[in-house]
Design a protein around this motif. Sequence first.
Motif, PDB file in Angstrom:
ATOM      1  N   ASP A  62      60.404  53.583  59.400  1.00  0.00           N
ATOM      2  CA  ASP A  62      60.166  52.717  60.550  1.00  0.00           C
ATOM      3  C   ASP A  62      59.621  51.363  60.097  1.00  0.00           C
ATOM      4  OD1 ASP A  62      57.613  53.404  59.779  1.00  0.00           O
ATOM      5  OD2 ASP A  62      56.965  54.108  61.736  1.00  0.00           O
ATOM      6  N   SER A  63      59.609  51.125  58.790  1.00  0.00           N
ATOM      7  CA  SER A  63      59.032  49.906  58.218  1.00  0.00           C
ATOM      8  C   SER A  63      60.125  48.955  57.736  1.00  0.00           C
ATOM      9  CB  SER A  63      58.127  50.280  57.035  1.00  0.00           C
ATOM     10  OG  SER A  63      57.849  49.146  56.234  1.00  0.00           O
ATOM     11  N   ARG A  64      60.122  47.740  58.271  1.00  0.00           N
ATOM     12  CA  ARG A  64      61.091  46.724  57.820  1.00  0.00           C
ATOM     13  C   ARG A  64      60.841  46.357  56.358  1.00  0.00           C
ATOM     14  NH1 ARG A  64      65.483  46.952  60.836  1.00  0.00           N
ATOM     15  NH2 ARG A  64      64.911  46.971  63.040  1.00  0.00           N
ATOM     16  N   GLU A  65      59.589  46.394  55.926  1.00  0.00           N
ATOM     17  CA  GLU A  65      59.283  46.071  54.533  1.00  0.00           C
ATOM     18  C   GLU A  65      59.869  47.127  53.595  1.00  0.00           C
ATOM     19  OE1 GLU A  65      55.532  44.779  51.688  1.00  0.00           O
ATOM     20  OE2 GLU A  65      55.133  45.367  53.762  1.00  0.00           O
ATOM     21  N   ILE A  66      59.705  48.393  53.932  1.00  0.00           N
ATOM     22  CA  ILE A  66      60.322  49.463  53.133  1.00  0.00           C
ATOM     23  C   ILE A  66      61.842  49.322  53.176  1.00  0.00           C
ATOM     24  CG2 ILE A  66      60.771  51.952  53.052  1.00  0.00           C
ATOM     25  CD1 ILE A  66      57.803  52.390  53.715  1.00  0.00           C
ATOM     26  N   GLU A  67      62.385  49.038  54.345  1.00  0.00           N
ATOM     27  CA  GLU A  67      63.833  48.854  54.465  1.00  0.00           C
ATOM     28  C   GLU A  67      64.324  47.777  53.504  1.00  0.00           C
ATOM     29  OE1 GLU A  67      67.163  47.793  57.865  1.00  0.00           O
ATOM     30  OE2 GLU A  67      65.202  46.803  57.980  1.00  0.00           O
ATOM     31  N   ASP A  68      63.657  46.611  53.493  1.00  0.00           N
ATOM     32  CA  ASP A  68      64.076  45.501  52.631  1.00  0.00           C
ATOM     33  C   ASP A  68      64.012  45.884  51.150  1.00  0.00           C
ATOM     34  OD1 ASP A  68      64.514  43.940  54.871  1.00  0.00           O
ATOM     35  OD2 ASP A  68      62.624  42.842  54.690  1.00  0.00           O
ATOM     36  N   VAL A  69      62.905  46.516  50.749  1.00  0.00           N
ATOM     37  CA  VAL A  69      62.740  46.915  49.346  1.00  0.00           C
ATOM     38  C   VAL A  69      63.806  47.941  48.956  1.00  0.00           C
ATOM     39  CG1 VAL A  69      61.214  48.132  47.737  1.00  0.00           C
ATOM     40  CG2 VAL A  69      60.291  46.335  49.216  1.00  0.00           C
ATOM     41  N   ALA A  70      64.020  48.942  49.814  1.00  0.00           N
ATOM     42  CA  ALA A  70      64.973  50.014  49.501  1.00  0.00           C
ATOM     43  C   ALA A  70      66.409  49.488  49.437  1.00  0.00           C
ATOM     44  CB  ALA A  70      64.850  51.137  50.519  1.00  0.00           C
ATOM     45  N   ARG A  71      66.782  48.638  50.361  1.00  0.00           N
ATOM     46  CA  ARG A  71      68.122  48.040  50.290  1.00  0.00           C
ATOM     47  C   ARG A  71      68.259  47.212  49.011  1.00  0.00           C
ATOM     48  NH1 ARG A  71      70.790  49.188  54.948  1.00  0.00           N
ATOM     49  NH2 ARG A  71      69.608  49.253  56.888  1.00  0.00           N
ATOM     50  N   GLY A  72      67.159  46.580  48.589  1.00  0.00           N
ATOM     51  CA  GLY A  72      67.162  45.778  47.372  1.00  0.00           C
ATOM     52  C   GLY A  72      67.477  46.587  46.124  1.00  0.00           C
ATOM     53  N   PHE A  73      67.083  47.866  46.094  1.00  0.00           N
ATOM     54  CA  PHE A  73      67.438  48.677  44.921  1.00  0.00           C
ATOM     55  C   PHE A  73      68.672  49.540  45.165  1.00  0.00           C
ATOM     56  CE2 PHE A  73      63.621  51.142  46.536  1.00  0.00           C
ATOM     57  CZ  PHE A  73      64.255  52.332  46.878  1.00  0.00           C
ATOM     58  N   GLY A  74      69.376  49.290  46.277  1.00  0.00           N
ATOM     59  CA  GLY A  74      70.676  49.906  46.488  1.00  0.00           C
ATOM     60  C   GLY A  74      70.708  51.129  47.374  1.00  0.00           C
ATOM     61  N   ALA A  75      69.598  51.452  48.033  1.00  0.00           N
ATOM     62  CA  ALA A  75      69.551  52.656  48.869  1.00  0.00           C
ATOM     63  C   ALA A  75      70.158  52.413  50.245  1.00  0.00           C
ATOM     64  CB  ALA A  75      68.105  53.117  49.036  1.00  0.00           C
ATOM     65  N   ARG A  76      70.710  53.477  50.809  1.00  0.00           N
ATOM     66  CA  ARG A  76      71.083  53.460  52.218  1.00  0.00           C
ATOM     67  C   ARG A  76      69.798  53.709  53.001  1.00  0.00           C
ATOM     68  NH1 ARG A  76      74.860  57.751  55.645  1.00  0.00           N
ATOM     69  NH2 ARG A  76      74.122  57.043  57.679  1.00  0.00           N
ATOM     70  N   VAL A  77      69.572  52.909  54.023  1.00  0.00           N
ATOM     71  CA  VAL A  77      68.359  53.024  54.820  1.00  0.00           C
ATOM     72  C   VAL A  77      68.736  53.194  56.279  1.00  0.00           C
ATOM     73  CG1 VAL A  77      66.209  51.899  55.510  1.00  0.00           C
ATOM     74  CG2 VAL A  77      67.104  51.546  53.204  1.00  0.00           C
ATOM     75  N   GLU A  78      68.061  54.101  56.949  1.00  0.00           N
ATOM     76  CA  GLU A  78      68.197  54.281  58.396  1.00  0.00           C
ATOM     77  C   GLU A  78      66.832  54.022  59.010  1.00  0.00           C
ATOM     78  OE1 GLU A  78      70.787  55.188  60.454  1.00  0.00           O
ATOM     79  OE2 GLU A  78      72.245  55.253  58.813  1.00  0.00           O
ATOM     80  N   MET A  79      66.782  53.075  59.937  1.00  0.00           N
ATOM     81  CA  MET A  79      65.538  52.784  60.632  1.00  0.00           C
ATOM     82  C   MET A  79      65.315  53.843  61.718  1.00  0.00           C
ATOM     83  SD  MET A  79      64.147  50.230  59.164  1.00  0.00           S
ATOM     84  CE  MET A  79      62.856  49.844  60.350  1.00  0.00           C
ATOM     85  N   THR A  80      64.047  54.184  61.909  1.00  0.00           N
ATOM     86  CA  THR A  80      63.675  55.175  62.919  1.00  0.00           C
ATOM     87  C   THR A  80      62.559  54.613  63.783  1.00  0.00           C
ATOM     88  OG1 THR A  80      61.905  56.218  61.636  1.00  0.00           O
ATOM     89  CG2 THR A  80      64.162  57.027  61.263  1.00  0.00           C
ATOM     90  N   GLY A  81      62.269  55.363  64.843  1.00  0.00           N
ATOM     91  CA  GLY A  81      61.082  55.065  65.635  1.00  0.00           C
ATOM     92  C   GLY A  81      59.866  55.631  64.930  1.00  0.00           C
ATOM     93  N   GLU A  82      58.723  55.512  65.560  1.00  0.00           N
ATOM     94  CA  GLU A  82      57.503  56.095  65.008  1.00  0.00           C
ATOM     95  C   GLU A  82      57.535  57.599  65.234  1.00  0.00           C
ATOM     96  OE1 GLU A  82      53.763  54.300  65.981  1.00  0.00           O
ATOM     97  OE2 GLU A  82      54.698  52.335  66.199  1.00  0.00           O
ATOM     98  N   HIS A  83      57.072  58.350  64.250  1.00  0.00           N
ATOM     99  CA  HIS A  83      57.067  59.809  64.348  1.00  0.00           C
ATOM    100  C   HIS A  83      55.791  60.378  63.762  1.00  0.00           C
ATOM    101  CE1 HIS A  83      61.165  60.236  65.784  1.00  0.00           C
ATOM    102  NE2 HIS A  83      61.543  59.347  64.885  1.00  0.00           N
ATOM    103  N   ALA A  84      55.429  61.561  64.234  1.00  0.00           N
ATOM    104  CA  ALA A  84      54.219  62.238  63.760  1.00  0.00           C
ATOM    105  C   ALA A  84      54.410  62.830  62.368  1.00  0.00           C
ATOM    106  CB  ALA A  84      53.807  63.329  64.742  1.00  0.00           C
TER     107      ALA A  84
END
Length: 150
Positions: free
Chosen positions: A54-76
């Motif tokens: 659910d973190s745009r910062e994690i999304e940006d970093v992960a895409r930067g090293f080539g990962a597929r990223v799926e954004m989610t809502g907040e979860h417990a």
Amino acid sequence: MTHGRIYGIIPARMQSSRLPRKMLLAETGKPLLQHTWEAASKAAALSEIIIATDSREIEDVARGFGARVEMTGEHASGSDRIAEVVRRSCQDADIIVNIQGDEPEVDPNVINRLATVLTDKPQFPMATLATPIASRSILDDRSNVKCVRS
């Protein structure tokens, strides 16, 4: 038996109760999350690996090293985060493997064996990997996750 479509999903969140920003700590030159993703990527049984966050910062970093990223809502929980991604993007999945983002030394061979067991034994709808506790200090450490079995 051959494996069907097997997704490895790494739930990753920025907040950590014990170590803030843990997933992006990069003491070795790479973020912790990248080490985990790279190790899991060596598991031949996995059709694809997805980072669920659910973190745009994690999304940006992960895409930067080539990962597929799926954004989610907040979860417990990470399991809830994975469930959202599976419902939306993995409807062709035969098996889902939940890979903890803070396991940079995850053994790809263990992931492969897990996939084989779940494929060959459909009567087992799920499995959890665990290792015996080898020292009293680990047993007493509250930050070390435990699994009780019978």
